[in-house]
Design a protein around this motif. Structure first.
Motif, mmCIF file in Angstrom:
data_model
loop_
_atom_site.group_PDB
_atom_site.id
_atom_site.type_symbol
_atom_site.label_atom_id
_atom_site.label_comp_id
_atom_site.label_asym_id
_atom_site.label_seq_id
_atom_site.Cartn_x
_atom_site.Cartn_y
_atom_site.Cartn_z
ATOM 1 N N ARG A 32 6.383 -15.381 2.069
ATOM 2 C CA ARG A 32 5.507 -14.482 1.314
ATOM 3 C C ARG A 32 6.249 -13.224 0.874
ATOM 4 N NH1 ARG A 32 1.666 -16.610 4.831
ATOM 5 N NH2 ARG A 32 2.029 -15.041 6.428
ATOM 6 N N ARG A 33 7.050 -12.658 1.764
ATOM 7 C CA ARG A 33 7.794 -11.436 1.430
ATOM 8 C C ARG A 33 8.815 -11.698 0.325
ATOM 9 N NH1 ARG A 33 8.192 -6.966 4.949
ATOM 10 N NH2 ARG A 33 6.376 -6.950 6.269
ATOM 11 N N GLY A 36 6.963 -12.235 -2.926
ATOM 12 C CA GLY A 36 6.453 -10.958 -3.418
ATOM 13 C C GLY A 36 7.555 -10.115 -4.033
ATOM 14 N N TYR A 37 8.719 -10.115 -3.400
ATOM 15 C CA TYR A 37 9.840 -9.331 -3.933
ATOM 16 C C TYR A 37 10.269 -9.878 -5.292
ATOM 17 C CZ TYR A 37 14.166 -6.822 -4.388
ATOM 18 O OH TYR A 37 15.164 -6.022 -4.869
ATOM 19 N N SER A 39 8.489 -11.634 -7.354
ATOM 20 C CA SER A 39 7.424 -11.397 -8.331
ATOM 21 C C SER A 39 7.474 -9.969 -8.871
ATOM 22 C CB SER A 39 6.049 -11.637 -7.700
ATOM 23 O OG SER A 39 5.874 -13.001 -7.423
ATOM 24 N N ALA A 40 7.779 -9.026 -7.997
ATOM 25 C CA ALA A 40 7.841 -7.623 -8.399
ATOM 26 C C ALA A 40 9.123 -7.289 -9.158
ATOM 27 C CB ALA A 40 7.725 -6.722 -7.170
ATOM 28 N N HIS A 41 10.153 -8.110 -8.994
ATOM 29 C CA HIS A 41 11.453 -7.881 -9.629
ATOM 30 C C HIS A 41 11.909 -9.166 -10.329
ATOM 31 C CE1 HIS A 41 11.191 -5.084 -6.191
ATOM 32 N NE2 HIS A 41 11.738 -4.239 -7.039
ATOM 33 N N PRO A 42 11.225 -9.593 -11.392
ATOM 34 C CA PRO A 42 11.534 -10.883 -12.007
ATOM 35 C C PRO A 42 12.948 -10.974 -12.570
ATOM 36 C CG PRO A 42 9.994 -9.640 -13.363
ATOM 37 C CD PRO A 42 10.139 -8.893 -12.075
ATOM 38 N N TYR A 44 15.558 -10.416 -11.053
ATOM 39 C CA TYR A 44 16.417 -10.974 -10.015
ATOM 40 C C TYR A 44 16.317 -12.492 -9.944
ATOM 41 C CZ TYR A 44 17.217 -6.301 -8.210
ATOM 42 O OH TYR A 44 17.578 -4.996 -8.074
#
Length: 78
Positions: A32-33, A36-37, A39-42, A44
């Motif tokens: 999940r982490r 989420g990371y 998703s927030a920084h596509p 990457y």
């Protein structure tokens, strides 16, 4: 419940532990982490790989969750 820490490769160690029922639950939290990371920084999510290391309460590594993006050979550049 046991205390686990999550370290995203190349980033600072998470200073706050999270209690999870067991190692399997900690693995799910790591997924999940990482999701989420990304998703927030596509940006990457280009070709490469990412890793979250799950550590126990003593900060000993227990397992890695790895996601890799690899272009298919012969596929057009996108």
């Amino acid at each position: 419940m046991a205390l686990f820490y999550f370290q995203l490769a190349g980033r600072e160690r998470d200073a706050t532990g999270i209690e999870c029922a067991d190692v399997a639950a900690a693995r799910n939290e790591a997924v999940r982490r990482l999701g989420g990371y990304l998703s927030a920084h596509p940006g990457y999510a280009e070709e490469g790989h990412w890793r979250v290391t799950v550590e126990d309460a003593s900060r000993r590594p227990l397992l890695n969750v790895i996601v890799a993006t690899v272009a298919v050979r012969g596929a057009p550049d996108g």
